[in-house]
Scaffold this motif. Structure first.
Motif, short mmCIF file in Angstrom:
data_model
loop_
_atom_site.label_atom_id
_atom_site.label_comp_id
_atom_site.label_asym_id
_atom_site.label_seq_id
_atom_site.Cartn_x
_atom_site.Cartn_y
_atom_site.Cartn_z
N ARG A 91 43.51 42.08 33.77
CA ARG A 91 43.68 42.25 32.33
C ARG A 91 42.85 41.20 31.58
NH1 ARG A 91 49.65 43.65 30.40
NH2 ARG A 91 48.41 44.97 29.02
N SER A 92 42.37 41.56 30.40
CA SER A 92 41.59 40.63 29.59
C SER A 92 42.54 39.81 28.73
CB SER A 92 40.60 41.40 28.71
OG SER A 92 41.28 42.28 27.84
N LEU A 93 42.29 38.51 28.65
CA LEU A 93 43.16 37.58 27.93
C LEU A 93 42.30 36.62 27.14
CD1 LEU A 93 46.28 35.68 29.23
CD2 LEU A 93 44.38 34.38 28.24
N VAL A 94 42.62 36.45 25.87
CA VAL A 94 41.97 35.43 25.06
C VAL A 94 43.00 34.36 24.69
CG1 VAL A 94 42.36 36.67 22.86
CG2 VAL A 94 40.54 34.95 23.04
N HIS A 95 42.60 33.11 24.86
CA HIS A 95 43.45 31.97 24.55
C HIS A 95 42.91 31.32 23.29
CE1 HIS A 95 45.12 27.80 26.00
NE2 HIS A 95 45.59 28.15 24.81
N LEU A 96 43.66 31.45 22.19
CA LEU A 96 43.28 30.83 20.93
C LEU A 96 43.70 29.37 20.91
CD1 LEU A 96 44.29 33.67 18.44
CD2 LEU A 96 42.08 33.31 19.60
N GLN A 97 42.85 28.51 20.35
CA GLN A 97 43.10 27.06 20.30
C GLN A 97 43.31 26.52 21.72
OE1 GLN A 97 46.03 28.20 17.05
NE2 GLN A 97 45.62 26.07 16.48
N CYS A 98 42.32 26.73 22.56
CA CYS A 98 42.48 26.51 24.00
C CYS A 98 42.25 25.07 24.43
CB CYS A 98 41.52 27.43 24.76
SG CYS A 98 39.77 26.98 24.60
N HIS A 99 41.87 24.16 23.52
CA HIS A 99 41.53 22.78 23.87
C HIS A 99 40.46 22.81 24.97
CE1 HIS A 99 41.79 18.56 23.66
NE2 HIS A 99 42.78 18.32 24.50
N PHE A 100 40.60 22.03 26.05
CA PHE A 100 39.53 22.06 27.05
C PHE A 100 39.88 22.95 28.24
CE2 PHE A 100 41.97 18.25 28.02
CZ PHE A 100 42.09 18.26 29.40
N GLY A 101 40.77 23.90 28.03
CA GLY A 101 40.81 25.07 28.87
C GLY A 101 41.64 25.08 30.13
N LEU A 102 42.51 24.10 30.36
CA LEU A 102 43.27 24.12 31.60
C LEU A 102 44.24 25.30 31.66
CD1 LEU A 102 44.03 20.40 32.51
CD2 LEU A 102 41.99 21.77 32.93
N ASP A 103 44.93 25.57 30.55
CA ASP A 103 45.81 26.74 30.53
C ASP A 103 45.00 28.03 30.66
OD1 ASP A 103 47.84 24.95 30.18
OD2 ASP A 103 48.44 25.66 28.20
N THR A 104 43.89 28.11 29.95
CA THR A 104 43.02 29.28 30.03
C THR A 104 42.61 29.56 31.46
OG1 THR A 104 42.06 28.36 27.99
CG2 THR A 104 41.05 30.35 28.89
N LEU A 105 42.16 28.51 32.15
CA LEU A 105 41.68 28.66 33.52
C LEU A 105 42.82 28.91 34.50
CD1 LEU A 105 38.91 25.92 33.45
CD2 LEU A 105 38.60 28.41 33.40
N SER A 106 44.03 28.49 34.15
CA SER A 106 45.18 28.84 34.98
C SER A 106 45.44 30.34 34.94
CB SER A 106 46.43 28.07 34.51
OG SER A 106 46.30 26.69 34.77
N TRP A 107 45.24 30.96 33.77
CA TRP A 107 45.35 32.41 33.69
C TRP A 107 44.25 33.07 34.51
CZ3 TRP A 107 49.81 34.02 32.57
CH2 TRP A 107 50.60 33.45 31.55
N ALA A 108 43.07 32.46 34.53
CA ALA A 108 41.98 33.00 35.37
C ALA A 108 42.37 32.94 36.84
CB ALA A 108 40.69 32.21 35.12
N ARG A 109 43.01 31.87 37.25
CA ARG A 109 43.46 31.77 38.64
C ARG A 109 44.51 32.83 38.97
NH1 ARG A 109 43.70 25.20 39.29
NH2 ARG A 109 41.61 24.99 40.24
N ALA A 110 45.24 33.27 37.95
CA ALA A 110 46.24 34.32 38.15
C ALA A 110 45.61 35.71 38.15
CB ALA A 110 47.32 34.23 37.09
N GLY A 111 44.29 35.78 37.91
CA GLY A 111 43.59 37.05 37.99
C GLY A 111 43.14 37.65 36.68
N ALA A 112 43.43 36.98 35.56
CA ALA A 112 43.01 37.51 34.26
C ALA A 112 41.52 37.29 34.03
CB ALA A 112 43.81 36.86 33.14
N GLU A 113 40.93 38.15 33.22
CA GLU A 113 39.56 37.97 32.74
C GLU A 113 39.66 37.19 31.43
OE1 GLU A 113 38.15 41.94 32.35
OE2 GLU A 113 38.38 42.39 34.48
N VAL A 114 39.32 35.90 31.44
CA VAL A 114 39.71 35.02 30.34
C VAL A 114 38.56 34.64 29.43
CG1 VAL A 114 41.60 34.07 31.73
CG2 VAL A 114 39.41 32.88 31.65
N THR A 115 38.95 34.46 28.16
CA THR A 115 38.10 33.87 27.13
C THR A 115 38.92 32.79 26.44
OG1 THR A 115 36.88 35.92 26.74
CG2 THR A 115 36.85 34.28 24.98
#
Length: 268
Positions: free
Chosen positions: A51-75
């Motif tokens: 699934r595609s996921l966008v993280h608003l106000q992501c700072h330097f991306g650790l939460d964003t990249l954690s969703w990527a590790r869970a299989g999401a297509e992240v921005t």
């Protein structure tokens, strides 16, 4: 108020190198495989693989990249150029596919130019936004029909209580601000920041839910939690990675999470 964005961007750009090097964020642990997300977030968001996921106000991306590790297509999107630069570097070092974009959250739809299955807003984000109605409309623009918004946040009631016991009301819950603060440090340690001024905005729980509903999203749940992620009050007791009031004391909400979906037909 007119310069709030520039003031806050300077402050967050100054925080980035401090945060990246801090034990609080433990970037090296993340690179070694640590998941930065909280268990309740993973449970409430559910399966994200494919699934595609966008993280608003992501700072330097650790939460964003954690969703990527869970299989999401992240921005990830953030207004701090320094944060986005670090996010891209960490993603590359971890071998995680991700897109990171520098933009103000209110300009997200134009800057990103696409829609998503999930819009995620992480902890500590909403206090930096002066207009939640405009924010919620932006979220709707970013969602595909059938997609959903997920918010995990500190409960706004916490901000009106005294710092030591957390039992006395010392602030006006309905005072939306802007509130201008001068702090020499960030929350991760004693380092002195070059830019120390921030402008923040207080939003009540009713305002948050109403903004989401007015944007045409259907609220699936609003959960209030009796734990938080740090010792917000001097009396809180640590329990693993969370903090609660001592056993036997009356509880108050310390965090909340909200999920709201855009109907599959795209209508409210």
């Amino acid at each position: 108020m007119d310069d709030y964005l520039q003031v806050n961007r300077a402050n967050w750009n100054a925080r980035v190198p401090v945060h990246v090097g801090s034990a609080f964020y433990d970037v090296e642990g993340f690179k070694a495989g640590r998941n930065a997300l909280r268990p309740f977030e993973l449970d409430e968001v559910g399966e994200v693989a494919g699934r595609s996921l966008v993280h608003l106000q992501c700072h330097f991306g650790l939460d964003t990249l954690s969703w990527a590790r869970a299989g999401a297509e992240v921005t990830g999107l953030d207004f701090s150029e320094a944060a986005i630069e670090q996010a891209g570097r960490i993603a590359a070092e971890c071998g995680l596919p991700a897109r990171f974009v520098t933009a103000d959250v209110y300009d997200a739809a134009r800057a990103l130019g696409e829609t998503y299955d999930i819009v995620y807003t992480g902890i500590g984000a909403l206090v930096w936004l002066p207009d939640l109605t405009r924010w919620a409309r932006t979220v709707r623009e970013l969602l595909r029909p059938g997609g959903f918004l997920y918010v995990a946040e500190f409960h706004p009631f916490v901000d009106v209580l005294d710092d030591e016991s957390g039992t006395k009301v010392t602030e006006d819950y309905f005072d939306r601000g802007p509130h201008v603060w001068e702090y020499p440090h960030t929350y991760t340690g004693p380092e002195i920041l070059e830019h120390q001024t921030t402008v923040q905005f207080r939003h009540g729980l009713g305002e948050i839910v109403s903004a989401v509903a007015a944007a045409g999203l259907r609220v699936e749940f609003l959960h209030e939690h009796d734990h938080t992620l740090f010792r917000r009050f001097g009396t809180l007791v640590g329990d693993g990675d969370v903090y609660r009031r001592p056993a036997g004391e009356p509880r108050t909400p310390l965090m909340f999470s909200l999920r709201a979906s855009l109907p599959a037909d795209g209508r409210s």
